[in-house]
Design an enzyme around this catalytic site. Structure first.
Site, short mmCIF file in Angstrom:
data_model
loop_
_atom_site.label_atom_id
_atom_site.label_comp_id
_atom_site.label_asym_id
_atom_site.label_seq_id
_atom_site.Cartn_x
_atom_site.Cartn_y
_atom_site.Cartn_z
N PRO A 129 0.82 -1.22 0.00
CA PRO A 129 0.00 0.00 0.00
C PRO A 129 0.86 1.27 0.00
O PRO A 129 0.51 2.26 -0.63
CB PRO A 129 -0.81 -0.13 1.29
CG PRO A 129 -0.88 -1.59 1.55
CD PRO A 129 0.40 -2.18 1.03
N SER A 133 6.72 2.14 -7.06
CA SER A 133 7.96 2.47 -7.78
C SER A 133 9.16 2.44 -6.85
O SER A 133 10.24 1.99 -7.24
CB SER A 133 7.88 3.88 -8.38
OG SER A 133 6.72 4.04 -9.16
N GLU A 368 5.00 -2.85 -13.50
CA GLU A 368 6.34 -3.29 -13.95
C GLU A 368 7.18 -2.10 -14.41
O GLU A 368 7.88 -2.14 -15.43
CB GLU A 368 6.20 -4.36 -15.04
CG GLU A 368 5.36 -5.53 -14.54
CD GLU A 368 5.87 -6.88 -14.93
OE1 GLU A 368 7.05 -7.01 -15.26
OE2 GLU A 368 5.08 -7.82 -14.88
C1 FAD Z 1 -3.50 -4.01 -12.72
C2 FAD Z 1 -2.25 -3.99 -11.88
C3 FAD Z 1 -1.60 -5.19 -11.60
C4 FAD Z 1 -0.45 -5.21 -10.80
N1 FAD Z 1 0.16 -6.41 -10.50
C5 FAD Z 1 1.21 -6.42 -9.65
C6 FAD Z 1 1.80 -7.67 -9.22
O1 FAD Z 1 1.38 -8.76 -9.66
N2 FAD Z 1 2.82 -7.64 -8.31
C7 FAD Z 1 3.31 -6.46 -7.82
O2 FAD Z 1 4.23 -6.52 -7.00
N3 FAD Z 1 2.78 -5.27 -8.20
C8 FAD Z 1 1.74 -5.22 -9.09
N4 FAD Z 1 1.18 -4.02 -9.46
C9 FAD Z 1 1.66 -2.79 -8.85
C10 FAD Z 1 2.51 -1.94 -9.77
O3 FAD Z 1 3.73 -2.57 -10.05
C11 FAD Z 1 2.68 -0.55 -9.12
O4 FAD Z 1 1.39 0.06 -9.14
C12 FAD Z 1 3.70 0.30 -9.85
O5 FAD Z 1 5.00 -0.16 -9.57
C13 FAD Z 1 3.60 1.79 -9.47
O6 FAD Z 1 3.60 1.94 -8.10
P1 FAD Z 1 2.48 2.85 -7.38
O7 FAD Z 1 1.15 2.46 -7.88
O8 FAD Z 1 2.74 2.77 -5.92
O9 FAD Z 1 2.75 4.31 -7.88
P2 FAD Z 1 3.83 5.32 -7.27
O10 FAD Z 1 5.14 4.67 -7.18
O11 FAD Z 1 3.27 5.91 -6.04
O12 FAD Z 1 3.88 6.44 -8.39
C14 FAD Z 1 2.85 7.44 -8.54
C15 FAD Z 1 3.23 8.34 -9.70
O13 FAD Z 1 4.47 9.02 -9.40
C16 FAD Z 1 5.39 8.76 -10.44
N5 FAD Z 1 6.74 8.63 -9.88
C17 FAD Z 1 7.13 7.84 -8.84
N6 FAD Z 1 8.44 7.98 -8.62
C18 FAD Z 1 8.90 8.86 -9.56
C19 FAD Z 1 10.18 9.40 -9.88
N7 FAD Z 1 11.28 9.05 -9.21
N8 FAD Z 1 10.25 10.28 -10.90
C20 FAD Z 1 9.17 10.62 -11.62
N9 FAD Z 1 7.93 10.13 -11.37
C21 FAD Z 1 7.81 9.27 -10.37
C22 FAD Z 1 4.95 7.45 -11.08
O14 FAD Z 1 5.46 7.31 -12.38
C23 FAD Z 1 3.45 7.60 -11.02
O15 FAD Z 1 3.03 8.39 -12.10
C24 FAD Z 1 0.06 -3.98 -10.29
C25 FAD Z 1 -0.59 -2.77 -10.61
C26 FAD Z 1 -1.72 -2.78 -11.40
C27 FAD Z 1 -2.39 -1.46 -11.73
#
Ligand code: FAD
Length: 405
Positions: A129, A133, A368
């Site tokens: 949660p 990234s 990913e």
């Molecule tokens: C349908 C679906 C299936 C998934 N399946 C899996 C799975 O099987 N296993 C698993 O482990 N995860 C899974 N995920 C999770 C997915 O890997 C994460 O949602 C993804 O890594 C992004 O993390 P976050 O949602 O926390 O966004 P955040 O990391 O909070 O990012 C929010 C925004 O900020 C931007 N951002 C963050 N850091 C930076 C930076 N340094 N510079 C510029 N911009 C930045 C991002 O690009 C994004 O636009 C899944 C997600 C979805 C939607």
């Protein structure tokens, strides 16, 4: 010599998956999507086709094919629906291929073999949660107690969370390093659903990949035998990045399939719909959208093929795979948006598949590695802020003859 032809084996695979998907899934996918229903009956069918262990060697129960085969299957599956390709990404790409590369012989026998045969389904749990990234921000911990690790934490947004039997879980095994956010304190574990203290659920308010299962799982002091540590203690981050190199490849090939699906649907509709006395395909601005889909499709395909070729050769491919994933997922968003546009109001209805493509494509721009993370990665390579060392990656000695001839 470079040869852009697929081998007969790969062509046959493409045809087989295309025919199976068209026959068994396409007729019911609209209904499954509308009902937000994952159909578990699809899994044994994919297992029968050998897809769940497609590039796992035969001695571990797989089909013994190569990375190009994994890409071909992923592209064909996502042509039908993203939910099918997601199964390949987490089960084969992120989980099984990591066990194949990093697992002990005992782990391969206990997990890889049943996974490749499709009698057990697997996924990958990194995201939480509070962290996606920024993987170093995860909170799950693994405390060593005698011959076990006790895992506690919650994973969120996990594909197949409520379906899978086995989970590759990343957690902090070094709490001092956790405080410093030093990734060498992360470890990887093979966790079974049936371990005490494990529970999971499905996310209810998702708006894409509705025929797929996405959820969360919780580990409440789950006791994991020490022999389920994947790799060595402290190698969790490396393993996660290795896993993503494989998963991203399937996402790239899958997004390529989605672009092709958008292109084909748009071409068909452009020849059927008339405005101002002519088929809409006669209008230059409609042609432009279709032409863009074709160029995006062809470029995306070349990018995943190159990445698969490098993988087959056992060469480091993080940059190339990342580029393929970034380019094709962003292009798939453009293609899906334009496919809806070509369909006019009909594209805005789920009577046509393009609305589903539009909802489905967005996930891949996020998971990913988000679009932004991939952009940064590519720039960092060019600017010299990032370099890759050769790693113990790729997989068994695939016969180059199969892939590249
Ligand atoms: C349908 C679906 C299936 C998934 N399946 C899996 C799975 O099987 N296993 C698993 O482990 N995860 C899974 N995920 C999770 C997915 O890997 C994460 O949602 C993804 O890594 C992004 O993390 P976050 O949602 O926390 O966004 P955040 O990391 O909070 O990012 C929010 C925004 O900020 C931007 N951002 C963050 N850091 C930076 C930076 N340094 N510079 C510029 N911009 C930045 C991002 O690009 C994004 O636009 C899944 C997600 C979805 C939607």
């Amino acid at each position: 010599m470079i040869d852009f032809d697929l081998s007969d084996e790969h062509k046959l695979l493409e045809q087989t998956v295309r025919e199976w998907g068209g026959r068994e899934v396409t007729p019911k996918i609209g209904e499954l999507d509308r009902a937000h229903k994952f159909d578990p009956k699809i899994l044994p069918q994919m297992a029968d086709l050998g897809l769940l262990g497609i590039c796992v060697p035969t001695e571990y129960g797989g089909a013994g094919m190569d990375y190009i085969a994994l890409g071909c299957a992923s592209e064909e599956l996502e042509y039908v629906d993203t939910s099918l390709r997601v199964i390949m990404s987490v089960h084969v790409g992120l989980n099984s291929l990591s066990i194949l590369s990093w697992g002990t012989e005992d782990q391969k026998q206990r997990y890889l073999v049943p996974q490749a045969q499709g009698t057990q389904i697997a996924t990958f749990g990194l995201t939480e949660p509070s962290a996606g990234s920024d993987a170093r921000g995860i909170q799950s911990v693994a405390i060593k107690k005698g011959d076990r690790y006790v895992l506690s934490g919650e994973k969120m947004w996990i594909s197949l969370a409520d379906v899978a039997d086995n989970f590759l879980v990343i957690a902090w095994s070094d709490l001092e390093k956790k405080k410093q956010k030093d990734p060498s304190g992360l470890s990887a574990f093979l966790v079974e659903r049936k371990f005490k203290g494990f529970s999971s659920g499905t996310l209810k308010h998702k708006w894409g990949i509705l025929a797929g299962n996405t959820g969360f799982f919780k580990m409440d002091e789950v006791e994991v035998p020490a022999e389920n540590l994947l790799g060595r203690e402290g190698e969790g981050f490396k393993i996660a990045m290795f896993a993503l190199d494989q998963g991203r490849f399937t996402v790239a090939a899958g997004a390529t399939g989605l672009i092709r699906a958008c292109r084909d649907a748009s071409v068909a509709y452009a020849k059927e719909r008339k405005t101002f006395g002519v088929e809409i395909g006669q209008h230059q601005l409609v042609k432009e959208m279709i032409a863009q889909m074709e160029s995006d499709y062809q470029a995306s395909r070349l990018l995943w093929l190159r990445s698969g070729w490098l993988k087959n050769l056992g060469r480091r491919n993080t940059k190339e795979t990342g580029l393929a994933k970034w380019f094709s997922t962003v292009a798939s968003e453009r293609a899906a948006g334009d496919a809806v546009q070509v369909h006019g109001a009909n594209g805005y209805s789920d009577e046509y598949p393009v609305g589903r493509f539009y909802r489905n494509c967005k996930g891949a721009v996020i998971y990913e590695g988000t679009r932004e993370i991939h952009k940064i990665m590519q720039a960092d390579y060019l600017l010299g802020y990032r370099t890759d060392r050769p790693t113990r990656c790729e997989l068994p000695p695939y016969k180059v003859s199969v892939a590249a001839r």
